[in-house]
Enzyme design. Structure first.
Site, PDB file in Angstrom:
ATOM      1  N   ASP A 213       0.869  -1.173   0.000  1.00 58.99           N
ATOM      2  CA  ASP A 213       0.000   0.000   0.000  1.00 58.99           C
ATOM      3  C   ASP A 213       0.906   1.222   0.000  1.00 58.99           C
ATOM      4  OD1 ASP A 213      -2.345   1.817   0.579  1.00 58.99           O
ATOM      5  OD2 ASP A 213      -3.314  -0.127   0.865  1.00 58.99           O
ATOM      6  N   HIS A 288      -2.663   3.362  -4.373  1.00 61.33           N
ATOM      7  CA  HIS A 288      -2.100   2.746  -3.167  1.00 61.33           C
ATOM      8  C   HIS A 288      -0.699   2.214  -3.471  1.00 61.33           C
ATOM      9  CE1 HIS A 288      -5.691   3.048  -0.655  1.00 61.33           C
ATOM     10  NE2 HIS A 288      -6.397   2.726  -1.722  1.00 61.33           N
ATOM     11  N   GLU A 353      -9.867   3.412  -5.278  1.00 64.20           N
ATOM     12  CA  GLU A 353      -9.558   4.734  -4.720  1.00 64.20           C
ATOM     13  C   GLU A 353      -8.459   5.491  -5.466  1.00 64.20           C
ATOM     14  OE1 GLU A 353     -10.950   4.100  -0.105  1.00 64.20           O
ATOM     15  OE2 GLU A 353      -8.848   3.756  -0.566  1.00 64.20           O
TER      16      GLU A 353
END
Length: 789
Positions: A213, A288, A353
């Site tokens: 991440d 990420h 995201e």
């Protein structure tokens, strides 16, 4: 009626154990069933017992695949009680009093993971058509042994008495999993083994391993050593809130983190395979990825330089460049090594995201959009995922990703993991794609599982045990053909606020027990009250195994209702603890066994300091709880909101503003309504014209969480609800001196103003101000009680 549910927790030690469920024998006498979790599909109890002792042998068919299972069970017996039974290969009928493990035909209807377990006074038989079925039968058998055997080297008894029964069992879903995030906080290899054991005991078969991440890269890639030399480490900011951590400063040396070598990975994969658990590695893309970009900035849009973030990153703008062929060469070489380490079918690519701001500014990305005839940046994300899928398909692997991979068009063979509700999964299933359901509403174990003020700091949300248990992975909207695409479900443990193995276990248990029953047991067999009874019998196993778990199941649940035209609130109290009674007081004194026993809803018409506790046989259990209800003129009255709060911070709906309960400094305690970049306008109906002497409204200021007080608050009054007079306009005042949370109160007093309707308007500042860490980002406005005097 308006209704809200509040969770108020009582912790206590359990002085009693339960078994639950009954089966009628031919004599019609009831026999208590063992407390098994997950609940078997079919179980019949019978008279009699089998005496298992240190000399009981384990008999196997000639199939060599049963040997590791027998060895594993013997190791468990040795670990728990020092017993080392003899393992024998036996052909033909097993007539000796032994534990017999068999692979046999005739059980095809149970599938490869199904099993038959028969216990008679003459012996124990576990049979299946495949080794994994025998393995799951052994997990059930372990639960029939004393709870203390979940620990280490207990005093060896002469024998253990096991009940006679017959079980035919099989899982409801093929995908029964849990995700563990080791990127935000690295977890030692020993805990990974322990975590796998937890999954195996509950008959889960998928370990989704989140290996990278923004804040860390955790897997050795020999082709790219800087991924672990640089990407695995960050500057330690453990003393600061995750959302308010200072970035790495010049001269600081990153020393917080860690990674798994490829030998570690091979060892862990083998350990999981022995327990019939498939590990699904997740390599996040296109977002990420800042830990990877810190190591190899040339695969970003800007070229860096970057450091590994010390904490929260939002929005996630620094992502892999979708227009650079070097990006795909890099990722394919990374994935080649990942594929060599993980033999399972699926590779998880994240896909969630991704803020595409840099893609909009990047010449290479814009050129890619034009060259491929893509509509926009969402189309570029689709191109990105489809290109990676083609590579994986060529390696005989299947791509799975979070539901954002639907954006711009889904890759042809992709499986969707639906986390932003069920809608993405429904859409994918209707399109003929396989789906794993993992919605935040039921599956995010990083959410609070009890009252925020009684739990360790968490990322937010609220996911109590009962909500996990009520989860239904197959949406009713799907027809039979579409429903076949629902592979199953999994829980997710994101670790931003979970730095240690002990904390991770605490967040997992006992919710993992509820999830295991959701994904294993038949839907019609699930019953909350029955599950709670079995759970209380099960908890001593967690204690014996030194497993950390939340005590939020030991709570009093308070339901708050308000009736139109009636002043005050009605409070209902309940507990899932069997045979316990609730005693309460309203004056702040500790409840005693002689205090009033709760029997019906309490109508609070004036301010009360409500205290309650559980009692059994006159003895108090636990420390009790306290909740002050501040009753005022508007308490329980009808509230209309012109704007809707965020679903993440919806409290208990409009009634949150007049429920008599004040929010704390924790913005996720359930007593705040949160509005993102939106003003607030609320209208309170007092039911009749009354003399109003003052109004005050409470707001939260927590600048580190992007929560700001309103720029202005306006109070307006009306007798008919049509014509309003604005009689007070209050301004923000001086900002807080720090990012620490504090309460802002906007109040104004009057001399007996006659009004029925009160309108409160609060103006959101819209964006974070210059100089703030989130400057230009969306600002939040959090409002709590509107007190009318």
């Amino acid at each position: 009626m308006h209704k809200i549910i509040l969770i108020l927790m009582i912790g206590f030690s359990m002085p009693f154990l339960f078994c639950t469920g009954v089966s009628r024998t031919q004599k019609t006498k009831e026999i208590a069933a063992p407390a098994l979790i997950p609940k078997p599909a079919r179980m019949t109890l019978a008279r009699g017992t089998f005496q298992f002792h240190s000399e009981t042998r384990i008999h196997l068919d000639a199939d060599a695949r049963l040997q590791p299972l027998a060895q594993g069970f013997r190791q468990w017996l040795q670990h728990s009680a020092g017993w080392t039974p003899l393992i024998e290969t036996v052909s033909g009928e097993h007539d000796e009093k032994a534990l017999s493990l068999r692979l046999e035909s005739g059980l095809e209807h149970l599938g490869e993971e199904g099993y038959r377990l028969i216990i008679t006074p003459d012996g124990i038989l576990i049979a299946s058509i495949a080794p994994q079925g025998v393995f799951y039968g052994l997990q059930t058998l372990k639960q029939l042994f004393p709870a203390v055997w979940a620990g280490e080297q207990n005093p060896a008894p002469l024998r253990v008495t096991l009940p006679c029964l017959e079980i035919e069992d099989q899982p409801r879903y093929a995908w029964r999993g849990m995700m563990l995030d080791v990127a935000r906080h690295f977890q030692p290899k020993a805990f990974i083994f322990r975590f796998i054991d937890h999954l195996a005991m509950q008959k889960l078969n998928v370990f989704h391993w989140h290996l990278n991440d923004d804040q860390g890269w955790r897997i050795e890639i020999q082709k790219f050593p800087r991924l672990t030399e640089v990407g695995a480490w960050r500057v330690d900011r453990s003393g600061q809130h995750w959302s308010r951590r200072q970035p790495q400063q010049p001269g600081e040396t990153p020393d917080y983190g860690g990674y798994y070598t490829q030998d570690d990975i091979r060892e862990i994969v083998a350990y999981a395979q022995e327990r019939f658990i498939t590990i699904v590695p997740e390599i996040e893309m296109p977002a990420h990825a800042m830990a990877a970009l810190a190591a190899y900035p040339h695969v970003s849009c800007t070229g860096g330089p970057f450091t590994v973030p010390t904490g929260s990153v939002w929005p996630i703008t620094q992502i892999y460049c979708g227009g650079n062929d070097s990006t795909f060469m890099f990722l394919e070489e990374v994935l080649a090594e990942v594929i060599a380490l993980f033999p399972g079918r699926y590779i998880h690519v994240g896909g969630d995201e991704a803020d595409k701001s840099e893609w909009r500014r990047c010449g290479k990305c814009q050129a890619r959009i034009a060259a491929e005839g893509l509509k926009d940046e969402a189309g570029l994300q689709s191109y990105f995922i489809k290109r990676i899928e083609r590579y994986l398909t060529g390696k005989n692997r299947s791509l799975i990703g979070w539901d954002e991979i639907l954006e711009g068009g889904l890759a042809p063979q992709a499986t969707v993991m639906s986390w932003r509700g069920m809608e993405g999964g429904i859409l994918a299933a209707r399109s003929g794609h396989d789906v794993v359901m993992s919605p935040t509403s039921h599956c995010y174990f990083d959410y609070y599982q009890g009252p925020a003020d009684a739990e360790p700091l968490a990322i937010g949300g609220f996911l109590p045990l009962e909500r996990v248990y009520e989860f239904e992975p197959t949406p009713e909207e799907l027809n039979a053909g579409e429903a076949r695409h629902i592979l199953g479900a999994q829980a997710n443990l994101w670790s931003e606020f979970i730095p240690t193995p002990e904390h991770a276990e605490y967040m997992i248990f006992p919710r993992l027990l509820a999830l295991s029953e959701v994904v294993w047991s038949p839907r019609e067999a699930r019953d909350w009250d029955d599950f709670v009874m079995r759970l209380f019998s099960w908890l001593p196993r967690l204690d014996a195994g030194d497993i950390h778990y939340a005590k939020s199941i030991f709570k009093i649940m308070a339901g708050l209702t308000a009736s139109p035209g009636e002043h005050g609130v009605h409070v209902t109290l309940s507990t899932p603890v069997p045979a316990a009674e609730i005693r309460y007081t309203l004056d702040g004194n500790e409840p005693l066994a002689s205090s009033p026993r709760y029997a019906k809803a309490l109508h609070l018409k004036k301010t009360a300091n409500l205290q309650a506790a559980l009692f059994q046989d006159g003895r108090r259990m636990g420390v009790g709880f306290q909740q002050v209800f501040t009753i005022h003129r508007a308490s329980g009255r009808k509230v209309d909101l012109l704007q809707h709060p965020s679903r993440r911070y919806a409290g208990h709906g409009p009634l949150t503003l007049v429920d008599g309960l004040h929010g704390s400094l924790n913005h996720v305690d359930g007593h705040w309504l949160g509005f993102e970049q939106s003003d607030v306008e609320a209208v309170i109906d007092l039911g009749k014209i009354e003399a109003v002497h003052g109004v005050k409204t409470t707001f939260l200021e927590s600048r580190g969480s992007w929560i700001f007080p309103p720029l202005a608050v306006e109070y307006a009054f009306s007798e008919d609800g049509d014509v309003y007079a604005v009689l007070a306009q209050l301004q923000e005042g001086a900002p807080a001196a720090s990012d620490e949370a504090n309460i802002r109160v906007y109040e104004h007093h009057f001399d007996g103003l006659a009004a029925r309707f009160i309108k409160v308007k609060a103006r959101n500042r819209g964006v974070c101000p210059p100089g703030h860490a989130g400057a230009g980002g969306r600002a939040w406005l959090f409002v709590d009680e509107i007190v009318v005097e």
